[in-house]
Enzyme design. Structure first.
Site, PDB file in Angstrom:
ATOM      1  CB  THR A   1      -0.952  -0.017   1.222  1.00 14.04           C
ATOM      2  OG1 THR A   1      -1.572  -1.297   1.291  1.00 14.04           O
ATOM      3  CG2 THR A   1      -2.016   1.058   1.088  1.00 14.04           C
TER       4      THR A   1
ATOM      5  CG  HIS B   1      -6.825  -1.841   3.064  1.00 15.67           C
ATOM      6  ND1 HIS B   1      -6.479  -0.734   2.306  1.00 15.67           N
ATOM      7  CD2 HIS B   1      -5.705  -2.620   3.130  1.00 15.67           C
ATOM      8  CE1 HIS B   1      -5.210  -0.847   1.933  1.00 15.67           C
ATOM      9  NE2 HIS B   1      -4.718  -1.978   2.432  1.00 15.67           N
TER      10      HIS B   1
HETATM   11  N1   CP Z   1      -2.577  -5.574   1.011  1.00 15.28           N
HETATM   12  C1   CP Z   1      -1.909  -4.755   1.825  1.00 15.28           C
HETATM   13  O1   CP Z   1      -2.493  -3.864   2.486  1.00 15.28           O
HETATM   14  O2   CP Z   1      -0.562  -4.988   1.878  1.00 15.28           O
HETATM   15  P1   CP Z   1       0.490  -4.163   2.725  1.00 15.28           P
HETATM   16  O3   CP Z   1       0.182  -4.425   4.199  1.00 15.28           O
HETATM   17  O4   CP Z   1       1.825  -4.674   2.320  1.00 15.28           O
HETATM   18  O5   CP Z   1       0.289  -2.700   2.419  1.00 15.28           O
END
Ligand code: CP
Length: 301
Positions: free
Chosen positions: A52, A130
């Site tokens: 992200t 998210h």
């Molecule tokens: N999918 C996701 O949020 O990955 P990261 O935690 O690496 O940002």
């Protein structure tokens, strides 16, 4: 759109428009390479991230903008000295044209918006939401399957604490004829509010006890990691439903495998070479989906 805090803010036409723009950027990135010239975006990540944060930062730079960043804000920002997120936002907005924030507090992004004079983008709020992950997930469904209406999605793993599942269920609820097969430990099931939401949106929801309860021609497996950081020792005693070659041999050649990543053992590495494995492509799609979102928020304004 000024801020993106929750998947609740997105309507079907917003998603279609953002996905269309992501396609346009992917096809001709050069055309968009200066649209954020003169803009600075701050990334404040109080929780770990690979995809992200780096895809947002890459997206900003590929659109001609610049970044200021606290890679590990809980240790390296004044949050470590007790500064509240609200105070940090009040300060950082003097230095940046938008703020991308990830925090363990479920209300972090909403609280940031209350004091913010610049756009706020939620990059993960505790176990709550998210939304940009859900946007890239829908973009991946569209790119891989060609449509969203009518999809059947098997959601596996930690649906209780996994914020990506929560935002994704909200977005799937905007489409017609969706079926969600839920396969997880009973302590990791989707919270009741999401079950109620699916019912109100006409999403067919089937709780499964094993892979045998999932139809052979299910369109998507959406696997997720047990969020150990949110549940402590309990995590070691939970049942998981890992995807392996022998499991996937029971399903259609057209069933794609997705995962927001990072993964632990819930998708066997032998599946990386399976043509149905879409999780690395999915992570790459995050770049284009986030470029499209930044285009709307910062360029169109
Ligand atoms: N999918 C996701 O949020 O990955 P990261 O935690 O690496 O940002």
């Amino acid at each position: 759109m000024r801020h993106l805090i929750s998947a609740d803010q997105l309507e079907r036409e917003d998603i279609e428009r953002l996905c269309d723009m992501a396609d346009k950027i992917r096809e001709n990135p050069q055309k968009f390479s200066k649209i954020l010239s003169g803009k600075i975006v701050a990334t404040l990540f109080y929780e770990p991230s690979t995809r992200t944060r780096l895809s947002f930062e890459s997206a900003i730079m590929r659109l001609g903008g610049r970044i200021i960043s606290t890679e590990n804000a809980s240790e390296n920002s004044s949050g470590k000295k007790g500064e509240t997120v609200s105070d940090t936002i009040r300060i950082v907005q003097s230095y940046a044209d938008a703020i991308v924030i990830r925090h363990s507090d479920e209300n972090s992004a909403e609280n940031a918006v209350k004091v913010a004079e610049v756009p706020i983008i939620n990059a993960g709020s505790g176990k709550n939401e998210h939304p940009t992950q859900a946007l890239l997930d829908i973009y991946t469904f569209r790119s891989s399957k060609g449509h969203i209406d009518g999809l059947s999605v098997a959601m596996l793993g930690d649906l209780m604490y996994g914020r990506t599942s929560h935002s994704l269920v909200k977005l799937l609820g905007l489409y017609d004829d969706i079926t969600i097969y839920e396969l997880s430990d009973e302590r990791l099931r989707l919270p009741e509010e999401y079950v109620t939401l699916m019912k109100s949106k006409g999403v067919k929801h089937v709780r499964c006890g094993s892979f045998d309860d999932i139809p052979r021609d299910v369109d998507v497996f959406y696997q997720t990691r047990v969020q150990k950081e949110r549940m402590g020792e309990q995590a070691d005693k939970l049942r998981t439903f890992d995807l392996t070659t022998s499991i996937m041999n029971k399903f259609s050649d057209d069933s794609i495998i997705m995962h927001p990543l990072p993964r632990n053992d819930e998708i066997s590495i032998e599946l990386d070479e399976d043509k149905r494995a879409m999780f690395f492509e999915q992570a790459k799609n995050g770049l284009y989906a986030r470029m499209a979102l930044l285009y709307e928020i910062l360029f169109l304004g």
